[in-house]
Motif scaffolding. Structure first.
Motif, mmCIF file in Angstrom:
data_model
loop_
_atom_site.group_PDB
_atom_site.id
_atom_site.type_symbol
_atom_site.label_atom_id
_atom_site.label_comp_id
_atom_site.label_asym_id
_atom_site.label_seq_id
_atom_site.Cartn_x
_atom_site.Cartn_y
_atom_site.Cartn_z
ATOM 1 N N ASP A 74 9.120 -55.562 -12.553
ATOM 2 C CA ASP A 74 7.981 -55.544 -13.472
ATOM 3 C C ASP A 74 7.436 -54.134 -13.662
ATOM 4 N N ALA A 75 7.624 -53.293 -12.670
ATOM 5 C CA ALA A 75 7.139 -51.909 -12.734
ATOM 6 C C ALA A 75 7.943 -51.079 -11.745
ATOM 7 N N ALA A 76 7.887 -49.779 -11.916
ATOM 8 C CA ALA A 76 8.595 -48.876 -11.000
ATOM 9 C C ALA A 76 7.663 -48.474 -9.859
ATOM 10 N N VAL A 77 8.256 -48.090 -8.734
ATOM 11 C CA VAL A 77 7.466 -47.670 -7.563
ATOM 12 C C VAL A 77 8.064 -46.389 -6.995
ATOM 13 N N PHE A 78 7.210 -45.394 -6.788
ATOM 14 C CA PHE A 78 7.673 -44.204 -6.058
ATOM 15 C C PHE A 78 6.572 -43.745 -5.119
ATOM 16 N N ARG A 79 6.950 -43.012 -4.107
ATOM 17 C CA ARG A 79 6.015 -42.591 -3.064
ATOM 18 C C ARG A 79 5.636 -41.133 -3.256
ATOM 19 N N ALA A 80 4.344 -40.846 -3.080
ATOM 20 C CA ALA A 80 3.889 -39.479 -3.348
ATOM 21 C C ALA A 80 3.729 -38.625 -2.096
ATOM 22 N N ASP A 81 3.681 -39.248 -0.929
ATOM 23 C CA ASP A 81 3.430 -38.508 0.321
ATOM 24 C C ASP A 81 2.219 -37.589 0.158
ATOM 25 N N TYR A 82 2.352 -36.356 0.624
ATOM 26 C CA TYR A 82 1.180 -35.475 0.557
ATOM 27 C C TYR A 82 1.274 -34.507 -0.602
ATOM 28 N N ARG A 83 1.662 -35.027 -1.750
ATOM 29 C CA ARG A 83 1.748 -34.155 -2.913
ATOM 30 C C ARG A 83 0.825 -34.681 -4.007
ATOM 31 N N ASP A 84 0.374 -33.808 -4.877
ATOM 32 C CA ASP A 84 -0.398 -34.267 -6.030
ATOM 33 C C ASP A 84 0.587 -34.710 -7.107
ATOM 34 N N VAL A 85 0.304 -35.839 -7.753
ATOM 35 C CA VAL A 85 1.164 -36.332 -8.830
ATOM 36 C C VAL A 85 0.601 -35.848 -10.164
ATOM 37 N N VAL A 86 1.456 -35.227 -10.976
ATOM 38 C CA VAL A 86 1.068 -34.722 -12.288
ATOM 39 C C VAL A 86 1.760 -35.591 -13.329
ATOM 40 N N THR A 87 1.039 -36.073 -14.319
ATOM 41 C CA THR A 87 1.662 -36.947 -15.314
ATOM 42 C C THR A 87 1.230 -36.565 -16.728
ATOM 43 N N ALA A 88 2.110 -36.778 -17.681
ATOM 44 C CA ALA A 88 1.824 -36.443 -19.073
ATOM 45 C C ALA A 88 2.613 -37.382 -19.979
ATOM 46 N N VAL A 89 2.142 -37.565 -21.200
ATOM 47 C CA VAL A 89 2.867 -38.397 -22.159
ATOM 48 C C VAL A 89 2.909 -37.681 -23.504
ATOM 49 N N GLU B 81 8.417 -50.661 -37.792
ATOM 50 C CA GLU B 81 8.820 -50.089 -39.085
ATOM 51 C C GLU B 81 9.428 -48.685 -38.973
ATOM 52 N N GLN B 82 8.891 -47.904 -38.049
ATOM 53 C CA GLN B 82 9.260 -46.497 -37.952
ATOM 54 C C GLN B 82 9.724 -46.214 -36.533
ATOM 55 N N LEU B 83 10.759 -45.400 -36.381
ATOM 56 C CA LEU B 83 11.162 -45.087 -35.015
ATOM 57 C C LEU B 83 10.047 -44.298 -34.321
ATOM 58 N N MET B 84 9.666 -44.754 -33.163
ATOM 59 C CA MET B 84 8.699 -44.034 -32.352
ATOM 60 C C MET B 84 9.258 -43.904 -30.954
ATOM 61 N N LEU B 85 9.188 -42.693 -30.426
ATOM 62 C CA LEU B 85 9.675 -42.427 -29.077
ATOM 63 C C LEU B 85 8.535 -41.828 -28.281
ATOM 64 N N SER B 86 8.139 -42.522 -27.233
ATOM 65 C CA SER B 86 7.054 -42.019 -26.399
ATOM 66 C C SER B 86 7.574 -41.883 -24.974
ATOM 67 N N ILE B 87 7.416 -40.694 -24.394
ATOM 68 C CA ILE B 87 7.918 -40.457 -23.041
ATOM 69 C C ILE B 87 6.760 -40.093 -22.118
ATOM 70 N N THR B 88 6.746 -40.728 -20.955
ATOM 71 C CA THR B 88 5.769 -40.404 -19.916
ATOM 72 C C THR B 88 6.526 -39.770 -18.763
ATOM 73 N N VAL B 89 6.032 -38.633 -18.287
ATOM 74 C CA VAL B 89 6.705 -37.955 -17.169
ATOM 75 C C VAL B 89 5.801 -37.890 -15.949
ATOM 76 N N PHE B 90 6.440 -37.777 -14.794
ATOM 77 C CA PHE B 90 5.727 -37.609 -13.529
ATOM 78 C C PHE B 90 6.372 -36.453 -12.783
ATOM 79 N N GLY B 91 5.523 -35.646 -12.157
ATOM 80 C CA GLY B 91 6.029 -34.553 -11.341
ATOM 81 C C GLY B 91 5.144 -34.377 -10.128
ATOM 82 N N TYR B 92 5.587 -33.536 -9.219
ATOM 83 C CA TYR B 92 4.817 -33.284 -7.997
ATOM 84 C C TYR B 92 4.393 -31.826 -7.944
#
Ligand code: ADP
Ligand code: MG
Length: 325
Positions: free
Chosen positions: A27-42, A125-136
């Motif tokens: 249903d959703a993805a899972v990842f572990r962040a440990d002691y890092r800050d997670v940076v996300t953008a779309v 109706e129109q192609l739309m591509l939306s990407i969300t990224v995650f980084g540490y």
């Protein structure tokens, strides 16, 4: 098109990131962040608004949309790790063309060891591509726009306006006889290289403001000025341009306002400038001093200097010739 078989076809067979607990298939993805800050953008691209099928191959649509997102991570000093893809698909788009979009994303993702961990697929109706990224990023080391200080050196990576020149060449709004230069500009438009390694190399610095040049340096410089509540001073003659750029009629407009170069604009303490030069050398990126930062003059704003005259540079790239209030 069968959505189930489509998702299966784009599902990675292996993952690179060790912090991933569940990728595609639940249903959703899972990842572990440990002691890092997670940076996300779309970032989202819509057909006929951000690209046209006539000038942009599906491969480059995928590549550029992910590149724009990775560039946002680089501008925060983060290391890319994951991405998710939301697609709106019109009937007229073939599954093959969609595969090419994913090929473009894969190609770039591979070079950063980024994993595709999920998405959503709907028709429209129109192609739309939306990407969300995650980084540490190391805790507290996000490179915010508000981190500039008076006395800082202002610098830019690479050369500016290239992507806009490449687009103009493809649209035949401009021409250039030198084939090597033509290929260079078109490549800069189609296959931009986010400055991830360079920004990571600066990890040792305590303080650094970074912004990626996605809308043009005029816009990004104003964003740093506003967020830091300071004034930025840019010397027009120091702006890094490709040797062939000056052949184009409106090159200065492209250098100031041309978007999607995905270079970085940064502000750093004078004493840390040698570290910036070293990071550029190590990562094979050009870096150029383009100006400096001062306390704000009345308002937080950007000034442009040319042959001893000063103009105000606003967000849209308009230079106010007479008044420099
Ligand atoms: P749900 O109904 O639980 O949202 P979906 O059938 O939409 O599940 O998706 C199944 C799996 O496929 C999920 O892991 C989802 O993240 C992934 N997925 C769906 N569409 C895409 C896509 N366009 N790109 C990548 N992964 C996708
Ligand atoms: Mg879903």
């Amino acid at each position: 098109m069968d959505e189930f078989s489509f998702i299966n076809s784009i599902k990675p067979s292996t993952y690179s990131q060790s912090s991933l607990l569940k990728g595609i298939g639940d249903d959703a993805a899972v990842f572990r962040a440990d002691y890092r800050d997670v940076v996300t953008a779309v970032d989202t691209m819509v057909e006929d608004v951000h690209f046209s099928k006539a000038t942009t191959e599906p491969y480059h649509i995928g590549y550029r949309c992910l590149a724009a997102n990775i560039s946002d991570l680089a501008a925060m000093g983060a290391t890319p790790a994951y991405y998710m893809v939301s697609l709106v698909i019109p009937d007229r788009w073939s599954e093959e063309a969609l595969q090419h979009i994913y090929n473009g994303m894969n190609q770039l993702a591979k070079s950063y060891r980024m994993d595709l961990i999920g998405g959503d697929t709907v028709s429209g109706e129109q192609l739309m591509l939306s990407i969300t990224v995650f980084g540490y990023v190391t805790p507290g080391k996000s490179r915010m726009r508000s981190h500039a200080r008076p006395g800082d050196v202002l610098f830019a990576t690479g050369t500016l306006g290239d992507s806009r020149a490449g687009l103009a060449l493809m649209l035949e709004e401009a021409s250039i006889s030198d084939r090597v230069a033509y290929d260079f500009f078109v490549r800069r438009h189609q296959l931009p290289e986010p400055r991830v390694a360079f920004a990571e190399e600066l990890n040792g610095l305590d303080r650094l403001a970074l912004n990626d040049i996605s809308d043009g340096i005029a816009s990004e410089a104003n964003e740093i000025a506003e967020a830091s509540q300071l004034s930025l001073h840019i010397d027009i003659e120091q702006l890094p341009v490709h040797p062939s750029m000056k052949q184009f009629n409106h090159y200065l407009d492209w250098v100031l306002n041309g978007g999607e170069d995905f270079e970085l604009l940064g502000a750093v303490a004078e004493q840390d400038w040698p570290s910036v030069v070293k990071a550029a050398e190590i990562t094979g990126v050009d870096v150029t001093k383009v100006g400096h930062v001062t306390e704000r003059m009345k308002e937080a704003q950007v000034f442009l200097y040319e042959k001893g005259t000063r103009k105000r540079l606003d967000k849209s790239g308009y230079t106010h010739l007479k008044s420099d209030r």
